[in-house]
Design a protein around this motif. Structure first.
Motif, PDB file in Angstrom:
ATOM      1  N   VAL A 288       0.980  -1.237  -0.126  1.00 25.36           N
ATOM      2  CA  VAL A 288       0.172  -0.030   0.122  1.00 25.36           C
ATOM      3  C   VAL A 288       0.911   1.153  -0.143  1.00 25.36           C
TER       4      VAL A 288
ATOM      5  N   PHE B 275       2.279   1.738  -3.373  1.00 23.86           N
ATOM      6  CA  PHE B 275       1.178   2.324  -4.338  1.00 23.86           C
ATOM      7  C   PHE B 275       1.040   3.673  -3.942  1.00 23.86           C
TER       8      PHE B 275
ATOM      9  N   TYR C 196      -6.437   1.246  -4.022  1.00 26.83           N
ATOM     10  CA  TYR C 196      -5.458   0.048  -3.960  1.00 26.83           C
ATOM     11  C   TYR C 196      -6.264  -1.301  -4.535  1.00 26.83           C
TER      12      TYR C 196
END
Length: 458
Positions: A105, A108, A161
């Motif tokens: 995460v 990203f 995500y």
């Protein structure tokens, strides 16, 4: 104090006493059977050793050894004794390998909020397409439209995500197991997220991005574009079917042969109608791969709406005394009806006017063939669909929605997926279709004669 330390200290002092009897420190401990329990305190040892440097030296060495031993002991107490303990007490020791960190995460978020704006737009979008199949602006459009629905599902992952994860699977054809190892998640969770996102795409966004062209403005735009391509007036779409290969079928699947398509592999059948931009305006996935195109058409909502007159295209032209409404073109696997035009002959056995008509009709039909090739080229999961059979239709429709988004946004077209050569039987006309077939046959001949005269006079 550590018992092992006291014992070690006592032994060192015994050694010192034998080397320097004048400064004995063990006189009070000589009669004690367990020196580890009756040794004097470190303070008394240190104060009584001022008459000689040797005790202080040994005390210092003993303290150092005790410190090292204690450090090792503390470390061993916290060290996991098995894999389960390690994952509970020290997540970092059981974390993903360095390669997986690129799909976290945090990674990203850094890509989507920091690095993305440090890149030039062409480079940024090229990188995004290589990861998720579409450019960053189109990606944000998808996320913005799905975010409220994903938030309502109480998913523990961020919405963007989760969408990115599913898009990477659709774009590259990854299995749930492959993505699970990459994102450090369980395969069942990957499947759950995939099913949720594709269901939202197929239901919440379908009506916004896949629409029958009923408005006059859109009809005029579409029919004019097809006429520029084929010289045939009032053509509004091209229809075709394509088998979507299934990675596997359940072993207890009843009638597995029904899913075997004409190319020999298990599949479900996709039917689409495309316009001149290769944008789908109707999508249907309702039949196993062994079904013929005409049967699938008759089971579709589009066919029933056209038969019942629910869809009325308000753009009528006159061709040699015939009132011609907008029509769809397809190959000989579909029935000839007033709103479906098909070739006179699959092998060029007609008159010059008929053969010319067939050539132009198939030229118009080529847009749907290219559209299907782009669909499978951009969303590679459709080349070997590795989702459960119950979720196959929504996954296919979701890819069609994403295809339209990309086409409308004028995304660069990927390499076209090449289907095997077409093969199929000539569609038969049902009893309840005979009137529509007769009218369609007269319209087709009028269109062919008009086209032949128009092109011959040029």
């Amino acid at each position: 104090m550590d018992e092992s330390f006291l014992l070690m200290l006592s032994n060192l002092l015994h050694l010192q006493n034998s080397m320097d009897p004048t400064s004995s420190l063990l006189s009070s401990a000589a009669s004690v059977s367990s020196p580890s329990l009756s040794s004097p305190s470190p303070t008394s040892l240190l104060s009584s050793s001022t008459s000689s440097a040797a005790p202080l030296l040994y005390f210092t060495l003993a303290s150092l050894l005790s410190f090292l031993a204690a450090s090792k002991s503390v470390h061993s107490k916290h060290k996991p004794t098995d894999k389960r303990a390690g994952s509970k007490n020290h997540p970092s020791e059981n974390s993903a390998p360095p390669d997986n960190a690129a799909y976290s995460v945090a990674a990203f978020r850094a890509l989507s909020t920091e690095r993305i704006w440090s890149l030039e737009p062409p480079l940024r979008d090229s990188q995004w397409r290589s990861l998720y199949g579409l450019s960053y602006p189109v990606f944000t459009t998808v996320v913005d439209k799905l975010k409220p629905h994903i938030a309502a599902s109480n998913l523990s992952l961020p919405s963007d995500y989760a969408v990115a994860m599913v898009l990477s699977r659709l774009a590259h054809g990854y299995s749930a197991k492959t993505l699970a190892s990459r994102y450090s998640l369980e395969p069942y969770l990957i499947s759950k997220i995939t099913n949720m996102v594709t269901r939202l795409l197929a239901t919440k966004l379908y009506s916004e991005f896949i629409k029958i062209p009923v408005s006059r403005r859109r009809l005029v735009e579409t029919t004019q574009a097809f006429e520029e391509l084929t010289s045939l007036p009032n053509m509004c779409g091209a229809i075709d079917g394509s088998p979507i290969k299934l990675h596997s079928l359940p072993s207890d699947q009843n009638g597995a042969n029904l899913y075997k398509c004409r190319y020999g592999y298990p599949s479900v059948l996709l039917q689409v109608v495309a316009d001149h931009r290769k944008v789908f305006w109707d999508v249907c996935v309702k039949a196993p791969g062994g079904t013929d195109d005409a049967t699938h058409l008759r089971d579709s909502l589009l066919y029933n709406r056209l038969i019942s007159g629910d869809v009325v295209w308000d753009k009528v032209i006159n061709v040699r005394g015939h009132h011609v409404r907008p029509y769809i073109v397809g190959d000989w696997c579909y029935p000839l009806l007033s709103f479906f035009m098909t070739p006179f002959s699959p092998n060029g056995a007609g008159t010059p006017a008929q053969n010319l008509f067939d050539g132009m009709l198939m030229k118009g039909r080529s847009v749907v063939v290219e559209a299907l090739g782009l669909l499978k080229g951009r969303w590679k999961i459709l080349q070997d669909l590795n989702v459960g059979l119950n979720h196959a239709p929504q996954t296919i429709v979701a890819c069609c929605v994403l295809h339209n988004l990309c086409q409308v946004a004028r995304e660069p077209e990927p390499d076209v997926w090449k289907e095997p050569d077409e093969s199929g039987v000539l569609a038969r006309v049902l009893e309840n279709e005979k009137a529509l077939h007769y009218f369609g046959d007269s319209l087709r001949q009028a269109l062919a004669d008009d086209l032949h005269q128009k092109l011959s006079s040029r």
